[in-house]
Motif scaffolding. Structure first.
Motif, PDB file in Angstrom:
ATOM      1  N   TYR A 103     -14.070  -8.465   8.737  1.00 26.86           N
ATOM      2  CA  TYR A 103     -13.100  -7.821   8.589  1.00 26.86           C
ATOM      3  C   TYR A 103     -12.346  -6.965   9.699  1.00 26.86           C
ATOM      4  O   TYR A 103     -11.173  -6.926   9.514  1.00 26.86           O
ATOM      5  CB  TYR A 103     -13.581  -6.945   7.516  1.00 26.86           C
ATOM      6  N   VAL A 175     -10.441   3.706   9.938  1.00 23.86           N
ATOM      7  CA  VAL A 175      -9.642   3.337   8.610  1.00 23.86           C
ATOM      8  C   VAL A 175      -8.876   4.369   8.193  1.00 23.86           C
ATOM      9  O   VAL A 175      -7.703   3.991   7.653  1.00 23.86           O
ATOM     10  CB  VAL A 175     -11.146   3.384   7.524  1.00 23.86           C
ATOM     11  N   ASP A 176      -8.961   5.756   8.445  1.00 22.42           N
ATOM     12  CA  ASP A 176      -8.056   6.697   8.039  1.00 22.42           C
ATOM     13  C   ASP A 176      -6.835   6.518   8.626  1.00 22.42           C
ATOM     14  O   ASP A 176      -5.407   6.542   8.051  1.00 22.42           O
ATOM     15  CB  ASP A 176      -8.570   8.012   8.218  1.00 22.42           C
ATOM     16  N   ARG A 179      -4.978   3.351   7.473  1.00 27.81           N
ATOM     17  CA  ARG A 179      -4.058   3.598   6.260  1.00 27.81           C
ATOM     18  C   ARG A 179      -2.886   4.307   6.544  1.00 27.81           C
ATOM     19  O   ARG A 179      -1.825   4.164   5.956  1.00 27.81           O
ATOM     20  CB  ARG A 179      -5.452   4.102   5.176  1.00 27.81           C
ATOM     21  N   GLU A 279      -4.174  -3.657   4.209  1.00 32.31           N
ATOM     22  CA  GLU A 279      -4.682  -2.788   3.074  1.00 32.31           C
ATOM     23  C   GLU A 279      -5.947  -3.319   2.176  1.00 32.31           C
ATOM     24  O   GLU A 279      -6.932  -2.558   2.275  1.00 32.31           O
ATOM     25  CB  GLU A 279      -3.452  -2.333   2.189  1.00 32.31           C
ATOM     26  N   GLN A 280      -5.716  -4.612   1.845  1.00 28.32           N
ATOM     27  CA  GLN A 280      -6.770  -5.182   1.177  1.00 28.32           C
ATOM     28  C   GLN A 280      -8.047  -5.346   2.059  1.00 28.32           C
ATOM     29  O   GLN A 280      -9.218  -5.245   1.651  1.00 28.32           O
ATOM     30  CB  GLN A 280      -6.430  -6.601   0.644  1.00 28.32           C
ATOM     31  N   LEU A 282      -8.981  -3.259   4.357  1.00 27.50           N
ATOM     32  CA  LEU A 282      -9.736  -2.019   4.531  1.00 27.50           C
ATOM     33  C   LEU A 282     -10.424  -1.620   3.095  1.00 27.50           C
ATOM     34  O   LEU A 282     -11.572  -1.049   3.188  1.00 27.50           O
ATOM     35  CB  LEU A 282      -8.608  -0.795   4.615  1.00 27.50           C
ATOM     36  N   ASP A 283      -9.897  -2.136   2.068  1.00 29.57           N
ATOM     37  CA  ASP A 283     -10.638  -1.648   0.696  1.00 29.57           C
ATOM     38  C   ASP A 283     -11.902  -2.674   0.779  1.00 29.57           C
ATOM     39  O   ASP A 283     -12.771  -1.843   0.117  1.00 29.57           O
ATOM     40  CB  ASP A 283      -9.734  -2.226  -0.388  1.00 29.57           C
ATOM     41  N   GLN A 284     -12.077  -3.890   1.347  1.00 26.52           N
ATOM     42  CA  GLN A 284     -12.973  -4.747   0.818  1.00 26.52           C
ATOM     43  C   GLN A 284     -13.992  -4.593   2.045  1.00 26.52           C
ATOM     44  O   GLN A 284     -14.986  -5.192   1.989  1.00 26.52           O
ATOM     45  CB  GLN A 284     -12.599  -6.218   1.006  1.00 26.52           C
TER      46      GLN A 284
END
Lengths: 373, 175, 157
Positions: A103, A175-176, A179, A279-280, A282-284
């Motif tokens: 990832y 991550v922040d 985003r 975005e996907q 980072l969510d996963q």
């Protein structure tokens, strides 16, 4: 616009050198133009001014030592080239990569794609005469470079990927910040569209200019956004999904006419799609290991070969590695996308005006050291 | 790096005295670079000229495409053997007074591409043109290039021994 | 039927029994790899062109006993990369495919200047990446610094 051009008068041919030192040739490209007035009769790109001997170095460097070379070939997609090389060697040697590392690598690769397209956007419009979008694009790009700098230590030529993962883990601030960056970039696109896409001068300079047909694309091996602008929907991330691209939901933008305006629209849309992937991802992204160190301690792949293709910012990059069982590759050939992308210009530039040639050269998005290896 | 092989700069024929100081101040604060990006360092040079690291505030933001209109050549990137004659021609085409910054490891000594068996590059810009300032890095950060500019401005206004970087070297050494 | 299945059919007719090596798992990045005699390279390339493929890359492997030309073809379809290979001697002329695939013109120029094999039928064999007056062939294993120079069977068996 092509119908209004008259037939060139052939007995007054003038040979002109475009480059190798030229602000719009994006590196050290020299194009020998045979001109009749302002019309180009023959365009002969002369390359090799950036030849550094990467393939010979590949045979004289171990697999681990070649990683910095890989990002210096196409320095605008350094992370994507690193990623491709790491994947090729991992496939050859059978090294497993932990999930978190996959990832991280994908997120960094997509951010690199966005930064490459932003730079292309800024320099292309600057070539056409508009200086302002260059400053806006570089401002956005600096945000990406700051984030990638904080994880890999370098702004441009990263050597972040290792065989079996990445060299350093990412924290929550990564991550922040990513985003926040994606949110900010998506809010900037209306500005770009208002400033450039709807600009009548830009449209006149790009619509119908430099049309690449599907047959030309197939003949010359054109890949990437240039190919997708002609109407062929082929993206290595969808055709041969590598790493974890099959887990994400994203579109592949396709043009219809193959002119410079289509290439521009395809690239801008690709940036939006890359934001979706980020975005996907980072969510996963799971917690876990970031480097499979023990497996990659001694990289001596078994005898054999591999051809691994990734989708870099300019098209399909192929790493062809032949291993003889030792720590040094026997042959390290890199198939670069700009090779075909530039070669098609020998066909496309015939009959165009010199000013259009600048627009076409810019819209093709070549990086010359990548061709020169 | 072999100092005996360095190309020596051409000495000016006419020397003014106090006027020279005023002229040097003017020259230092309006260095016009030539766009001479060869490889990766070119991108950091562009970033140095862009909005965040603005070179324009030092008077050096006007990148001229033509060597006849510029007085600073920033050799940014690896010099291949095919490109070397072009570099010499461009340097000769620049009018005096002119300066040269070698940006990046490749322009200083061949960088990551110099190894025993390299056939394609010239290991260092100093073998072709007289270099005034060397900015190391692969690629150097834009702030590094700006420090190189400031060192060059110091060198122009205060002389060979007095630029920012050399102040930390002992006088009488061979660097 | 996918393009690669069509072309596999055609190649099976054109070539000998054991010339085609399948690679279902896509382990080496190709769906199958065909060993082609040097004089049949142009026919095979024309068959690929009719099948809708494009030439992705041509490269050369330099071994002690032979030189191997490797052609990678791809179609604009998922997982359709195939390759065919031809053996020829050191500095021996090879047939060109630049009239079938235009990209081969530059790829063959690059092979000629790095390995020395000329291509009969390629009208433009000037230096591409090296200086115009270069008289050396850098990627040959007899040039410069080399770590390994083996026979073909030591790698491919």
């Amino acid at each position: 616009m092509a119908e209004q051009l008259r037939e060139p008068v052939v007995d007054q041919i003038y040979s002109l050198n475009l480059g190798p030192q030229h602000p719009s040739t994006h590196g050290v490209l020299r194009v020998l133009l045979d001109l009749d007035g302002e019309f180009i009769i023959k365009a002969d790109p002369i390359i090799g001014y950036g030849h550094r001997g990467h393939e010979k170095m590949g045979e004289n460097r171990t697999y681990k030592q070649f990683m910095p070379n890989s990002s210096r070939m196409d320095y605008l997609s350094g992370m994507l080239f690193n990623h491709g090389f790491a994947l090729a060697v991992e496939k050859l040697s059978g090294i497993e990569v932990p999930e978190r590392a996959k990832y991280i690598r994908t997120i960094c690769a997509e951010m690199n794609r966005i930064s490459s397209h932003l730079l292309w956007f800024g320099t292309y419009v600057m070539d056409l005469g508009g200086f302002t979008p260059f400053l806006y694009a570089f401002d956005d790009r600096e945000q990406i470079l700051d984030i990638l700098d904080s994880v890999s230590g370098s702004r441009l030529t990263y050597s972040y990927c290792r065989f079996g993962g990445v060299c350093k883990d990412v924290g929550t601030d990564f991550v922040d910040r990513t985003r926040a960056f994606v949110k900010r970039l998506l809010s900037r696109f209306p500005d770009y569209h208002n400033l450039v896409t709807k600009n009548i001068i830009f449209i006149h300079r790009t619509r119908g200019v430099g049309v690449v047909t599907q047959e030309q694309a197939r003949q010359f091996g054109v890949t990437g956004p240039n190919l997708r602008a002609t109407g062929i929907e082929y993206d290595v991330r969808k055709a041969e999904p590598y790493e974890i691209y099959d887990r994400f939901d994203f579109n592949v933008p396709v043009g219809s006419k193959g002119d410079a305006l289509d290439r521009y629209n395809v690239r801008l849309e690709e940036m939006v799609q890359s934001c979706r992937i980020i975005e996907q991802a980072l969510d996963q992204m799971p917690k876990g290991d970031y480097h499979n160190e023990s497996a990659a301690f001694k990289v001596r792949p078994p005898k054999g070969e591999v051809y691994f293709a990734v989708e870099s910012a300019r098209g399909q990059t192929g790493y062809y590695l032949v291993s003889d069982g030792s720590a040094f590759p026997y042959r390290c050939h890199i198939r670069v996308p700009s090779f075909g992308n530039l070669h098609v210009l020998t066909d496309v530039l015939k009959g165009t005006l010199v000013a259009d040639a600048i627009s076409i050269l810019g819209s093709i998005d070549v990086v010359i050291p990548e061709i020169d290896r | 790096m072999d100092n005996s092989q360095r190309v020596q700069p051409v000495e000016p024929v006419i020397k003014f005295a106090l006027l020279e100081d005023v002229l040097n101040l003017a020259r230092a604060n309006s260095l016009w670079p030539m766009t001479f990006g060869l490889a990766c360092c070119a991108i950091e040079m562009m970033a140095a000229g862009a909005s965040r690291f603005d070179l324009d505030r030092f008077g050096a933001g006007v990148f001229r495409p033509s060597p006849r209109q510029s007085d600073l050549m920033i050799v940014a990137g690896t010099i291949s053997k095919k490109m070397a004659p072009a570099i010499q021609m461009l340097w000769d085409q620049m009018p005096n007074p002119k300066w040269c910054i070698a940006m990046g490891n490749c322009a200083i000594s061949g960088g990551p591409f110099e190894y025993d068996g390299q056939y394609a590059i010239v290991p260092g810009a100093h073998l072709l043109v007289p270099v005034d300032i060397f900015v190391p890095g692969c690629p150097p950060r834009p702030e590094g290039l700006i420090q190189g500019f400031l060192a060059l401005e110091d060198k122009i206004t205060k002389g060979e021994d007095r630029n920012i970087l050399r102040r930390f070297h002992r006088k009488g050494g061979n660097s | 039927m996918a393009k690669k299945d069509d072309i596999l059919q055609k190649l099976r007719e054109m070539l000998a029994e054991d010339a085609i090596r399948m690679d279902e798992a896509y382990k080496a990045g190709v769906a199958f790899s065909a060993q082609v005699p040097l004089d049949k390279v142009r026919d095979v390339a024309a068959a690929f062109k009719d099948g809708g493929f494009y030439l992705e890359s041509v490269t050369v492997l330099d071994f002690q006993d032979t030189v191997e030309l490797v052609y990678h073809m791809n179609a604009h379809e998922p997982k359709s990369r195939v390759s065919f290979r031809a053996l020829c001697g050191h500095d021996q002329p090879a047939p060109t495919v630049s009239d079938i695939f235009a990209t081969a013109e530059w790829q063959e120029r690059e092979i000629h200047e790095f390995f020395g094999n000329p291509f009969t039928g390629n009208t433009d064999l000037r230096r591409l990446l090296l200086p115009e007056d270069a008289d050396y062939y850098p990627l040959k294993k007899t040039f410069g610094k080399v770590h390994a120079y083996v026979k073909r069977e030591e790698i491919y068996g």
